[in-house]
Design a protein around this motif. Structure first.
Motif, PDB file in Angstrom:
ATOM      1  N   ASN A 211       0.854  -1.197   0.000  1.00  0.00           N
ATOM      2  CA  ASN A 211       0.000   0.000   0.000  1.00  0.00           C
ATOM      3  C   ASN A 211       0.888   1.245   0.000  1.00  0.00           C
ATOM      4  OD1 ASN A 211      -3.149   0.661   1.497  1.00  0.00           O
ATOM      5  ND2 ASN A 211      -1.724   2.230   0.799  1.00  0.00           N
TER       6      ASN A 211
ATOM      7  N   GLY B  96      -5.613  11.288   2.688  1.00  0.00           N
ATOM      8  CA  GLY B  96      -6.650  10.933   1.715  1.00  0.00           C
ATOM      9  C   GLY B  96      -8.004  10.739   2.402  1.00  0.00           C
TER      10      GLY B  96
ATOM     11  N   GLY C 265      -8.106   5.135   0.668  1.00  0.00           N
ATOM     12  CA  GLY C 265      -7.114   4.518  -0.221  1.00  0.00           C
ATOM     13  C   GLY C 265      -5.708   4.485   0.349  1.00  0.00           C
TER      14      GLY C 265
ATOM     15  N   ALA D 105       8.816  12.523  -4.360  1.00  0.00           N
ATOM     16  CA  ALA D 105       7.373  12.414  -4.108  1.00  0.00           C
ATOM     17  C   ALA D 105       7.003  12.706  -2.660  1.00  0.00           C
ATOM     18  CB  ALA D 105       6.902  11.013  -4.478  1.00  0.00           C
TER      19      ALA D 105
ATOM     20  N   GLY E 172      -6.259  22.339   2.151  1.00  0.00           N
ATOM     21  CA  GLY E 172      -6.236  22.450   3.608  1.00  0.00           C
ATOM     22  C   GLY E 172      -5.246  21.528   4.296  1.00  0.00           C
ATOM     23  N   ALA E 173      -4.882  20.430   3.645  1.00  0.00           N
ATOM     24  CA  ALA E 173      -3.963  19.458   4.264  1.00  0.00           C
ATOM     25  C   ALA E 173      -2.516  19.721   3.874  1.00  0.00           C
ATOM     26  CB  ALA E 173      -4.373  18.044   3.845  1.00  0.00           C
TER      27      ALA E 173
ATOM     28  N   GLN F 145       1.700  14.953   0.864  1.00  0.00           N
ATOM     29  CA  GLN F 145       2.937  14.957   0.073  1.00  0.00           C
ATOM     30  C   GLN F 145       2.606  15.201  -1.400  1.00  0.00           C
ATOM     31  OE1 GLN F 145       4.828  11.174   0.821  1.00  0.00           O
ATOM     32  NE2 GLN F 145       4.912  11.515   3.033  1.00  0.00           N
TER      33      GLN F 145
ATOM     34  N   ALA G 262      -5.177  15.636  -6.880  1.00  0.00           N
ATOM     35  CA  ALA G 262      -5.885  16.550  -5.978  1.00  0.00           C
ATOM     36  C   ALA G 262      -6.232  17.854  -6.698  1.00  0.00           C
ATOM     37  CB  ALA G 262      -5.017  16.822  -4.751  1.00  0.00           C
TER      38      ALA G 262
ATOM     39  N   GLY H   3      -2.201   5.012  -6.605  1.00  0.00           N
ATOM     40  CA  GLY H   3      -1.256   3.977  -6.169  1.00  0.00           C
ATOM     41  C   GLY H   3      -1.622   2.568  -6.584  1.00  0.00           C
TER      42      GLY H   3
ATOM     43  N   GLY I  40       1.671   1.750  -9.675  1.00  0.00           N
ATOM     44  CA  GLY I  40       3.083   2.029  -9.436  1.00  0.00           C
ATOM     45  C   GLY I  40       3.251   3.056  -8.344  1.00  0.00           C
TER      46      GLY I  40
ATOM     47  N   SER J 163     -13.379  21.083   6.943  1.00  0.00           N
ATOM     48  CA  SER J 163     -13.069  19.640   6.893  1.00  0.00           C
ATOM     49  C   SER J 163     -12.912  19.085   8.300  1.00  0.00           C
ATOM     50  CB  SER J 163     -11.767  19.385   6.134  1.00  0.00           C
ATOM     51  OG  SER J 163     -11.759  20.063   4.923  1.00  0.00           O
TER      52      SER J 163
ATOM     53  N   HIS K 138     -15.822  23.836  -4.044  1.00  0.00           N
ATOM     54  CA  HIS K 138     -15.118  24.657  -5.022  1.00  0.00           C
ATOM     55  C   HIS K 138     -16.119  25.052  -6.114  1.00  0.00           C
ATOM     56  CE1 HIS K 138     -11.791  22.974  -2.786  1.00  0.00           C
ATOM     57  NE2 HIS K 138     -12.184  21.761  -3.115  1.00  0.00           N
TER      58      HIS K 138
HETATM   59  P1  FAD Z   1      -2.222   9.710   0.964  1.00  0.00           P
HETATM   60  O1  FAD Z   1      -3.443  10.071   1.692  1.00  0.00           O
HETATM   61  O2  FAD Z   1      -1.137   9.094   1.732  1.00  0.00           O
HETATM   62  O3  FAD Z   1      -2.602   8.731  -0.241  1.00  0.00           O
HETATM   63  C1  FAD Z   1      -3.681   8.996  -1.089  1.00  0.00           C
HETATM   64  C2  FAD Z   1      -3.685   7.950  -2.227  1.00  0.00           C
HETATM   65  O4  FAD Z   1      -2.544   8.124  -3.046  1.00  0.00           O
HETATM   66  C3  FAD Z   1      -3.621   6.517  -1.744  1.00  0.00           C
HETATM   67  O5  FAD Z   1      -4.365   5.713  -2.616  1.00  0.00           O
HETATM   68  C4  FAD Z   1      -2.157   6.154  -1.826  1.00  0.00           C
HETATM   69  O6  FAD Z   1      -1.956   4.776  -2.035  1.00  0.00           O
HETATM   70  C5  FAD Z   1      -1.702   6.961  -3.017  1.00  0.00           C
HETATM   71  N1  FAD Z   1      -0.328   7.447  -2.938  1.00  0.00           N
HETATM   72  C6  FAD Z   1       0.202   8.305  -2.037  1.00  0.00           C
HETATM   73  N2  FAD Z   1       1.473   8.571  -2.338  1.00  0.00           N
HETATM   74  C7  FAD Z   1       1.769   7.871  -3.450  1.00  0.00           C
HETATM   75  C8  FAD Z   1       2.918   7.731  -4.269  1.00  0.00           C
HETATM   76  N3  FAD Z   1       4.056   8.384  -3.993  1.00  0.00           N
HETATM   77  N4  FAD Z   1       2.846   6.924  -5.348  1.00  0.00           N
HETATM   78  C9  FAD Z   1       1.706   6.270  -5.656  1.00  0.00           C
HETATM   79  N5  FAD Z   1       0.600   6.358  -4.925  1.00  0.00           N
HETATM   80  C10 FAD Z   1       0.617   7.153  -3.840  1.00  0.00           C
HETATM   81  N6  FAD Z   1      -8.146  16.750  -1.787  1.00  0.00           N
HETATM   82  C11 FAD Z   1      -8.434  17.551  -2.835  1.00  0.00           C
HETATM   83  O7  FAD Z   1      -8.418  17.089  -3.965  1.00  0.00           O
HETATM   84  N7  FAD Z   1      -8.758  18.876  -2.649  1.00  0.00           N
HETATM   85  C12 FAD Z   1      -8.784  19.446  -1.442  1.00  0.00           C
HETATM   86  O8  FAD Z   1      -9.094  20.627  -1.313  1.00  0.00           O
HETATM   87  C13 FAD Z   1      -8.451  18.633  -0.324  1.00  0.00           C
HETATM   88  N8  FAD Z   1      -8.444  19.169   0.900  1.00  0.00           N
HETATM   89  C14 FAD Z   1      -8.168  18.375   1.963  1.00  0.00           C
HETATM   90  C15 FAD Z   1      -8.212  18.949   3.228  1.00  0.00           C
HETATM   91  C16 FAD Z   1      -7.970  18.168   4.347  1.00  0.00           C
HETATM   92  C17 FAD Z   1      -8.021  18.792   5.694  1.00  0.00           C
HETATM   93  C18 FAD Z   1      -7.686  16.795   4.188  1.00  0.00           C
HETATM   94  C19 FAD Z   1      -7.396  15.929   5.368  1.00  0.00           C
HETATM   95  C20 FAD Z   1      -7.640  16.215   2.936  1.00  0.00           C
HETATM   96  C21 FAD Z   1      -7.888  16.986   1.803  1.00  0.00           C
HETATM   97  N9  FAD Z   1      -7.878  16.451   0.511  1.00  0.00           N
HETATM   98  C22 FAD Z   1      -8.157  17.258  -0.550  1.00  0.00           C
HETATM   99  C23 FAD Z   1      -7.709  15.003   0.288  1.00  0.00           C
HETATM  100  C24 FAD Z   1      -6.355  14.401  -0.147  1.00  0.00           C
HETATM  101  O9  FAD Z   1      -6.510  13.832  -1.439  1.00  0.00           O
HETATM  102  C25 FAD Z   1      -5.213  15.277  -0.244  1.00  0.00           C
HETATM  103  O10 FAD Z   1      -5.007  15.671   1.086  1.00  0.00           O
HETATM  104  C26 FAD Z   1      -3.876  14.739  -0.801  1.00  0.00           C
HETATM  105  O11 FAD Z   1      -3.823  14.806  -2.197  1.00  0.00           O
HETATM  106  C27 FAD Z   1      -3.456  13.348  -0.382  1.00  0.00           C
HETATM  107  O12 FAD Z   1      -2.037  13.317  -0.320  1.00  0.00           O
HETATM  108  P2  FAD Z   1      -1.283  12.389   0.720  1.00  0.00           P
HETATM  109  O13 FAD Z   1       0.174  12.574   0.531  1.00  0.00           O
HETATM  110  O14 FAD Z   1      -1.799  12.581   2.070  1.00  0.00           O
HETATM  111  O15 FAD Z   1      -1.677  10.947   0.163  1.00  0.00           O
END
Ligand code: FAD
Ligand code: MLT
Ligand code: ZN
Length: 566
Positions: free
Chosen positions: A165, A172, A176, A208, A231-232, A237, A246, A298, A301, A429, A483
């Protein structure tokens, strides 16, 4: 937050920000909202076992955080979704596998080993999702620091049929980012170097695992902006942002990841390194394979590096917050904003009264306007010429006030106020799940019908006996925000606890509603596990078959993020 200068010192404000708004309590809001994600995890070990629930539905979750009560433990996803079965083809991680990983990664801090010892406390932050709704059962977290290490991990996992994973900041919102069963978590957090930034072109090349806020801070040093904001941003990342495609708060201005990502490097499930880290804006040489990884969540790859085009940062930024009397007026205001602010409009966000009340209730912060209005909008402009922007904004404000499209409003006068106004939007959120749990629906709906869904959903809960003011009712409120500029509604059901009856009351009804209007059941959050069963409402059988073929081609053993949408 970027450094923001007030662009319009002589702006005739709609109304001075009220006294409460200027109190220092507001100042801390934004900063406090972000570290909270980590704080919640740090205290995971102090959680208590939840009382068992009686349900056996497809998604029945344990009670969540309750104000003034100890937090309850999140029920494992495998129990909440009893229909999901562990794929017996996958091997369970053994001590021998862990030995291989330890030798490969060569550092104690690069692995959490729950196979040879009890590491449940350390694993919790990687097993539990941000909403405290999904919880995996991984025993191993790997934190590689180079693409080569990711490649060797993947080859080993593929050869040994170990499911994985990928995980970024774990923010997210569709389940996921965390495992369902014992999939190995590959967390990219240690791959956090910025490799280059070209000050002429604005092209950033980075690992990444770089946190979005850090990427933006880096771009800001040379007057550029990362073309995504959400917001996050303090936790997510950039690899996760790309993997989820996103959207965020400024898509209206800078477009989506599909347009801004120029290249990426990814490791395929068999360990192959796909080096497509192009820095070219134009490259018409066959299939654009990187696009499959953007929004791929994810499943085919692991993204290890990205190259992204960062636009020029606007030196003049203004933020205004309005109260409006109807959704019709919100649409009129949006039309006028597009017409009159055109190229300087960088955000147009919608919040309904209920979402702002909930934000107020969860944070205790006063709202910017003294009187209540059924709807609120946040408008941001970003331009390069202060005088030019002032003139445009003034004309716009005079028009919307004069025509009584907008009833009341404030314009931020300094950076603190800019941040405070944004907090009223970004803080929703957190507020949504503050009282126990939240059912989130992230939908694309044609603008004229967008808010009808919130009204109908609220009516549904008013009539089904699930919503009320006391603990007897699981639902606190139905809120709508999102939005507006992208026709993207966030419909949230704020609850006191996760409850199968709530979910049953809205699913699949909400998806049918959206499909009838040719919308999308996922505008920007992705499908993950939450929407796995519902992809058919937005994609035809042919499209799903083609997606499955692509999955089969890249990941014939199905080890990448199994049990999720594909
Ligand atoms: P994760 O949550 O760790 O992973 C998300 C998915 O991507 C998973 O399926 C994971 O397997 C995959 N993944 C992660 N990293 C990789 C990698 N390097 N290679 C392959 N797969 C990978 N989303 C929006 O679109 N718009 C918003 O305005 C928005 N606002 C948010 C506000 C808050 C407070 C929160 C908590 C979430 C918000 N999100 C929003 C949701 C979320 O999609 C984003 O926060 C962000 O894009 C997820 O990035 P992450 O690094 O936390 O990924
Ligand atoms: C937002 O726009 O605030 C995010 O997408 C997160 C959410 O839906 O709460
Ligand atoms: Zn959003």
């Amino acid at each position: 937050m970027p450094s923001i200068h007030r662009a319009v010192p002589a702006l005739r404000r709609l109304r001075l920000a009220n006294t409460a708004f200027q109190q220092p309590a507001f100042v801390t809001l934004q900063a406090a909202a972000r570290p909270a994600y980590q704080i919640r995890y740090q205290h995971a070990e102090a959680q208590q076992e939840a009382a068992p629930t009686t349900s056996a539905s497809s998604a029945d979750h344990a009670p969540q955080d309750q104000p003034d009560r100890p937090q309850s433990k999140i029920k494992p996803t495998a129990e909440s979704y009893p229909n999901l079965k562990r794929d017996s083809r996958f091997k369970e991680v053994t001590a021998e596998d862990v030995k291989f990983f330890k030798e490969l990664l060569g550092s104690e801090s690069a692995i959490i080993d729950g196979v040879n010892q009890d590491a449940s406390e350390d694993l919790e932050a990687f097993n539990a999702d941000w909403m405290r709704k999904y919880r995996g059962q991984t025993k191993v977290v790997l934190k590689p620091e180079s693409t080569e290490q990711v490649s060797k991990i993947m080859k080993y996992c593929n050869d040994n049929l170990l499911a994985v994973n990928p995980q970024g900041g774990n923010t997210g919102l569709v389940g996921g980012s965390v495992p369902v069963f014992d999939e190995i978590v590959i967390n990219l957090g240690r791959m956090n170097k910025i490799h280059s930034f070209d000050e002429v072109s604005g092209i950033l090349v980075a690992d990444a695992g770089v946190i979005l806020q850090q990427a933006d801070d880096h771009a800001a040093k040379s007057g550029h902006i990362f073309p995504l904001d959400l917001g996050a941003k303090g936790s997510c990342q950039i690899g996760g942002n790309v993997a989820t495609n996103a959207g965020g708060l400024r898509l209206i201005r800078y477009g989506s990841m599909h347009g801004n990502i120029l290249g990426l490097e990814a490791v395929l499930p068999d360990g192959t390194i796909m080096d497509d880290l192009s820095k070219l804006r134009k490259n018409n040489t066959g299939y654009d394979l990187k696009q499959l990884f953007i929004g791929g969540e994810g499943t085919i790859g692991i993204i290890t590096k990205i190259s992204i085009l960062c636009p020029q940062r606007s030196p003049a930024v203004n933020v205004a917050y309005f109260g409006l009397e109807s959704y019709e007026k919100v649409q009129q205001a949006f039309r006028e904003a597009k017409k009159q602010l055109s190229e300087i409009l960088s955000a147009f966000e919608l919040m309904d009264k209920q979402s702002q009340q909930l934000y107020h209730r969860a944070t205790g912060n006063k709202l910017p306007l003294q009187n209540e209005h059924p709807f609120y909008c946040l408008i941001e402009t970003s331009g390069s010429n202060t005088d030019h922007d002032s003139e445009k904004l003034n004309t716009f404000l005079e028009h919307v006030m004069g025509e009584e499209i907008v009833s009341d409003g404030v314009v931020a006068e300094n950076e603190t106020q800019v941040q405070n106004l944004w907090a009223c939007r970004e803080g929703i959120s957190e507020a949504g799940q503050h009282f126990g749990g939240v059912y989130k629906y992230d939908l694309s709906i044609p603008l004229p019908q967008l808010y009808d869904l919130v009204n109908e959903t609220r009516e549904r809960f008013q009539n089904n006996g699930l919503m009320g003011d006391t603990e007897d009712f699981p639902v606190l409120d139905v809120i709508g925000y999102g939005h507006m500029g992208d026709s993207n509604l966030h419909l949230n059901i704020a609850t006191r606890r996760y409850d199968k009856e709530v979910e049953k009351a809205i699913e699949p009804w909400v998806y049918e509603w959206v499909a009838k209007r040719n919308g999308s059941i996922s505008a920007e959050h992705g499908l993950g596990l939450a929407k796995k069963e519902f992809i058919g409402y937005s994609r035809s059988e042919t499209m799903i078959r083609l997606m499955k073929q692509i999955k089969g081609l890249y990941d014939p053993n199905g080890i990448m993020n199994p049990y999720k949408y594909i």
